[in-house]
Design a protein around this motif. Structure first.
Motif, PDB file in Angstrom:
ATOM      1  N   ARG A   2      62.520  12.915  83.516  1.00 29.11           N
ATOM      2  CA  ARG A   2      61.519  12.050  84.144  1.00 29.11           C
ATOM      3  C   ARG A   2      61.700  12.505  85.724  1.00 29.11           C
ATOM      4  O   ARG A   2      60.383  12.480  86.321  1.00 29.11           O
ATOM      5  N   ARG A   3      62.671  12.711  86.291  1.00 26.93           N
ATOM      6  CA  ARG A   3      62.873  13.221  87.725  1.00 26.93           C
ATOM      7  C   ARG A   3      61.928  14.450  87.766  1.00 26.93           C
ATOM      8  O   ARG A   3      61.147  14.503  88.861  1.00 26.93           O
TER       9      ARG A   3
ATOM     10  N   LYS B 254      66.710  10.973  81.934  1.00 22.88           N
ATOM     11  CA  LYS B 254      66.608  11.146  83.359  1.00 22.88           C
ATOM     12  C   LYS B 254      66.135  12.415  83.942  1.00 22.88           C
ATOM     13  O   LYS B 254      65.273  12.298  84.982  1.00 22.88           O
TER      14      LYS B 254
ATOM     15  N   THR C 294      58.887   1.922  87.127  1.00 21.94           N
ATOM     16  CA  THR C 294      57.878   2.987  87.449  1.00 21.94           C
ATOM     17  C   THR C 294      57.578   3.191  88.712  1.00 21.94           C
ATOM     18  O   THR C 294      57.188   3.916  89.546  1.00 21.94           O
TER      19      THR C 294
ATOM     20  N   ASP D 158      59.996   4.201  91.518  1.00 23.36           N
ATOM     21  CA  ASP D 158      60.288   5.598  91.349  1.00 23.36           C
ATOM     22  C   ASP D 158      58.997   6.455  91.845  1.00 23.36           C
ATOM     23  O   ASP D 158      59.286   7.430  92.524  1.00 23.36           O
TER      24      ASP D 158
ATOM     25  N   GLN E  17      61.448   7.628  79.754  1.00 24.12           N
ATOM     26  CA  GLN E  17      62.376   6.583  80.156  1.00 24.12           C
ATOM     27  C   GLN E  17      63.708   7.251  80.837  1.00 24.12           C
ATOM     28  O   GLN E  17      64.108   8.120  80.180  1.00 24.12           O
ATOM     29  N   GLU E  18      63.982   6.550  81.836  1.00 19.06           N
ATOM     30  CA  GLU E  18      65.254   7.000  82.363  1.00 19.06           C
ATOM     31  C   GLU E  18      66.417   7.081  81.744  1.00 19.06           C
ATOM     32  O   GLU E  18      67.252   7.846  81.682  1.00 19.06           O
TER      33      GLU E  18
END
Length: 289
Positions: free
Chosen positions: A146-147, A143, A172, A175, A138-139
């Motif tokens: 996730r990236r 973060k 999601t 992104d 989760q961001e």
């Protein structure tokens, strides 16, 4: 003799998906280790199973694993179940399985429902090769990670399978569309349940749809990997930034022979080998100066 750890798959929605073998193993085990004992009690009651149950979940997976290992070494048979589906996939079961191998305890899978596999085979996407990513970080929590994972998935050529909860679905999809581009995707909702749905669209199409319709239920996203044509176009654009001579020099610096370098440059740039040879000869005098 040590007991056996059974990994027992349970239904992901439809109770008719429970196998005869799963019922028997759960009935005969000395202990059932369940991710959520309250939720699992309903399942056991439905199938008239009265085996002793204990909790084994994300927040006690290390300490409780040692307790269960001790019982297994005493000769008890333990059946591990998750909230729904196959234990050990994106849940605490993997910790216990590893400890069993370290302790010489047999591990036996009792197959059954698995959301990732069911979604994949019914998605209409390529199934020969796939990458299972479970839930993205989760961001708010991580973060950077996730990236990093999204950037890895952008290069993935295999079909991608992701899980997502309804309250995170829009973020999601947004992104994914930004990082992967408008890839084909099958949005699988509430597998095996009353409101099961398979929606074959694109990431941008799915994002637009759920901006109008509130996501409800559990989702599996089955996303097409990067196509060969897309990868070739990206490579061609990357090599276009170099001259043929610079490209040759780079290949030679990697240890290739001149002949192999010419082949590689021709293939990577999508041009005839004779064209590479011509340019390389034309620049020979300058290289020898």
């Amino acid at each position: 003799m040590a007991g056996i750890l059974y990994l027992v798959a349970t239904p992901i929605g439809n109770l008719e998906d429970m196998t005869y073998r799963a019922v028997r193993i759960l009935s005969e085990a000395d202990v059932i280790a369940a991710e959520d004992t309250r939720n699992s009690r309903k399942l056991l009651t439905h199938f008239d199973i009265h085996t002793l149950m204990t909790s084994y979940h994300e927040f006690n997976k290390y300490d409780k694993a040692e307790v269960l290992i001790g019982q297994l070494l005493e000769g008890k048979n333990i059946a591990l179940i998750t909230d729904a589906g196959t234990p050990g996939i994106s849940d605490p079961g993997e910790v216990l399985v590893k400890r069993c191998y370290e302790s010489g305890i047999p591990v036996v899978p009792v197959p059954g429902a698995c959301a990732a596999v069911n979604a994949l085979v019914a998605s209409g996407q390529d199934t020969r090769r796939f990458a299972f990513e479970a839930f993205l970080p989760q961001e708010k929590q991580d973060k950077k990670e996730r990236r990093r994972i999204l950037q890895e998935l952008a290069r993935e050529r295999r079909t991608i399978v992701l899980y997502e909860a309804p309250h995170h679905l829009l973020g999601t999809l947004r992104d994914l569309a930004e990082t992967l581009g408008d890839r084909p995707v099958t949005v699988c909702k509430e597998l095996t349940k009353k409101h099961e749905r398979f929606q074959r669209t694109t990431l941008q199409g799915a994002l637009s749809f759920f901006q109008e319709e509130e996501p409800k239920g559990e989702y599996v996203l089955v996303i097409a990997g990067k196509s060969g044509e897309e990868q070739q176009a990206e490579e061609a654009a990357r090599w276009a930034e170099l001259t043929v001579e610079e490209h040759m020099r780079q290949c030679l610096a990697e240890g290739m022979t001149e002949k192999d370098a010419m082949k590689a440059v021709a293939a990577e740039r999508g041009i005839p080998k004779r064209e590479v040879y011509r340019v390389w000869l034309e620049t020979k005098d300058r290289r020898e100066e």
